[in-house]
Design a protein around this motif. Sequence first.
Motif, short mmCIF file in Angstrom:
data_model
loop_
_atom_site.label_atom_id
_atom_site.label_comp_id
_atom_site.label_asym_id
_atom_site.label_seq_id
_atom_site.Cartn_x
_atom_site.Cartn_y
_atom_site.Cartn_z
N ASP A 75 10.19 -3.10 -5.10
CA ASP A 75 11.26 -3.88 -5.70
C ASP A 75 11.66 -5.05 -4.79
OD1 ASP A 75 11.33 -2.29 -7.94
OD2 ASP A 75 13.10 -1.14 -7.31
N ALA A 76 11.70 -4.79 -3.48
CA ALA A 76 12.04 -5.85 -2.53
C ALA A 76 10.98 -6.95 -2.54
CB ALA A 76 12.19 -5.26 -1.13
N ILE A 77 9.71 -6.56 -2.66
CA ILE A 77 8.62 -7.54 -2.74
C ILE A 77 8.76 -8.38 -4.00
CG2 ILE A 77 6.12 -7.80 -3.04
CD1 ILE A 77 5.85 -5.22 -1.31
N VAL A 78 9.09 -7.73 -5.11
CA VAL A 78 9.29 -8.45 -6.38
C VAL A 78 10.41 -9.47 -6.23
CG1 VAL A 78 10.03 -8.19 -8.78
CG2 VAL A 78 8.37 -6.60 -7.81
N LEU B 245 2.56 -15.08 -0.05
CA LEU B 245 3.34 -13.93 -0.48
C LEU B 245 3.32 -12.83 0.59
CD1 LEU B 245 2.18 -13.75 -4.21
CD2 LEU B 245 4.43 -14.45 -3.37
N CYS B 246 2.17 -12.64 1.22
CA CYS B 246 2.08 -11.67 2.31
C CYS B 246 2.99 -12.06 3.47
CB CYS B 246 0.65 -11.54 2.81
SG CYS B 246 -0.48 -10.73 1.65
N GLU B 247 2.99 -13.35 3.78
CA GLU B 247 3.79 -13.84 4.91
C GLU B 247 5.29 -13.64 4.67
OE1 GLU B 247 4.58 -17.94 7.49
OE2 GLU B 247 3.01 -17.87 5.95
N VAL B 248 5.78 -14.06 3.50
CA VAL B 248 7.22 -13.96 3.24
C VAL B 248 7.68 -12.52 3.12
CG1 VAL B 248 7.34 -16.24 2.15
CG2 VAL B 248 6.96 -14.21 0.73
N ASN B 249 6.76 -11.64 2.76
CA ASN B 249 7.12 -10.22 2.64
C ASN B 249 6.83 -9.43 3.90
OD1 ASN B 249 8.09 -9.57 -0.22
ND2 ASN B 249 6.30 -10.84 -0.64
N GLY B 250 6.27 -10.09 4.91
CA GLY B 250 5.99 -9.43 6.17
C GLY B 250 4.94 -8.34 6.07
N LEU B 251 3.90 -8.61 5.25
CA LEU B 251 2.86 -7.61 5.02
C LEU B 251 1.47 -8.21 5.21
CD1 LEU B 251 4.21 -6.09 1.67
CD2 LEU B 251 4.27 -4.98 3.91
N GLY B 252 0.55 -7.39 5.67
CA GLY B 252 -0.84 -7.77 5.64
C GLY B 252 -1.36 -7.66 4.22
N LYS B 253 -2.53 -8.22 3.97
CA LYS B 253 -3.06 -8.22 2.60
C LYS B 253 -3.27 -6.80 2.07
CE LYS B 253 -5.70 -11.58 1.39
NZ LYS B 253 -6.85 -12.51 1.17
N GLY B 254 -3.79 -5.92 2.92
CA GLY B 254 -4.01 -4.54 2.48
C GLY B 254 -2.71 -3.85 2.10
N PHE C 3 0.05 -5.34 1.20
CA PHE C 3 0.58 -6.01 0.01
C PHE C 3 -0.03 -5.40 -1.26
CE2 PHE C 3 0.40 -9.32 -3.25
CZ PHE C 3 1.73 -9.75 -3.29
N TYR C 4 -1.33 -5.22 -1.25
CA TYR C 4 -2.01 -4.66 -2.42
C TYR C 4 -1.71 -3.17 -2.61
CZ TYR C 4 -4.62 -8.94 -3.27
OH TYR C 4 -4.96 -10.25 -3.58
N HIS C 5 -1.18 -2.53 -1.58
CA HIS C 5 -0.73 -1.14 -1.74
C HIS C 5 0.46 -1.06 -2.70
CE1 HIS C 5 0.41 2.98 -0.78
NE2 HIS C 5 1.60 2.57 -0.38
N TYR C 6 1.25 -2.12 -2.70
CA TYR C 6 2.44 -2.17 -3.56
C TYR C 6 2.22 -2.96 -4.85
CZ TYR C 6 4.91 -0.45 0.55
OH TYR C 6 5.33 0.31 1.62
N ILE C 7 1.40 -3.99 -4.76
CA ILE C 7 1.19 -4.89 -5.90
C ILE C 7 -0.31 -5.06 -6.11
CG2 ILE C 7 1.57 -7.20 -6.81
CD1 ILE C 7 4.16 -5.71 -6.54
N GLY C 8 -0.79 -4.76 -7.31
CA GLY C 8 -2.22 -4.79 -7.56
C GLY C 8 -2.82 -6.17 -7.61
#
Length: 204
Positions: A21-24, A44-53, A55-60
Motif C-alpha cells: 500500500d505504501a508503494i502504491v 519507482l524503485c529509487e523513490v520506494n527505497g527498493l531494489g528491483k527484485g 519491488f517485484y516482490h510487491y508489485i508484478g
Amino acid sequence: MARTGAGDEPRRSEKWKARRDAIVDTSAHVFAQHGYHATGIAELCEVNGLGKGAFYHYIGSKEELLAAIHDRVMDEVLAGADRVAEAGGAPSAQLAMLGDELLEVIYRYPDHVWVFLHEFPALTAERADQFRVRRREYEARVEGVLQAGVAAGEFREVDPRLTAMAWLGMHNYTYLWLKVDGRLTARDVAKPFADIFIRGIAGG
C-alpha cells in the motif's frame, strides 16, 4: 525462542500488504508529477527505497501498479456509495451524501485521483475491463438515486444517465483546485455543490 508456523502467516501478510500500500501511495505521487509513461521502474524503485527484485516482490509490473492505484480510488468511492445506500433517506439527501463522499476521496487522495482520471487509457486487457466495470458500477449508483428522485417526484423528468454524467463532471473537476492545504475543505465544497445541482433538477 518463540515458535513460528502457519499462525504467523496473517501477520506476515498484513505487513506485506502495508508495504505494498505504501508503494502504491508513493508511486501515485510520482505518476501524478511526471506521468505514467515517463516514469520508469528504476525511478519507482529509487523513490520506494527498493531494489528491483524487492519491488517485484510487491508489485508484478508497472501496469499492475497503475491498476492498484485505480483500485484504491474505486475502493474508496464504492465504499462511500455503500455508506450512502445504508443510510437511506430521500433521493436528494442521498445525492448530497454521494457528493460529500466523492469529494472527500478527491480531497484525501489527490495524486491517486489525478492518475485515475488521466492515465486510465494505459490499462489493457482484463485490467481495462475491470476498471470500466467498476466505474460503470459507481455511475449506476448515481443514476439509481436520480431515477428514484424522478419516480418520487422530487426531481423533474431528467435523463438519469445524462444527469449522472453532469453530476460526475461537476465533482470530478475539483481535483484541479481542491487541495488539502487550500482555503476550502471537501465539506465546504460539497454543501453548495449539492444545493446548486439539486435546485437545478428539483421537481415543480
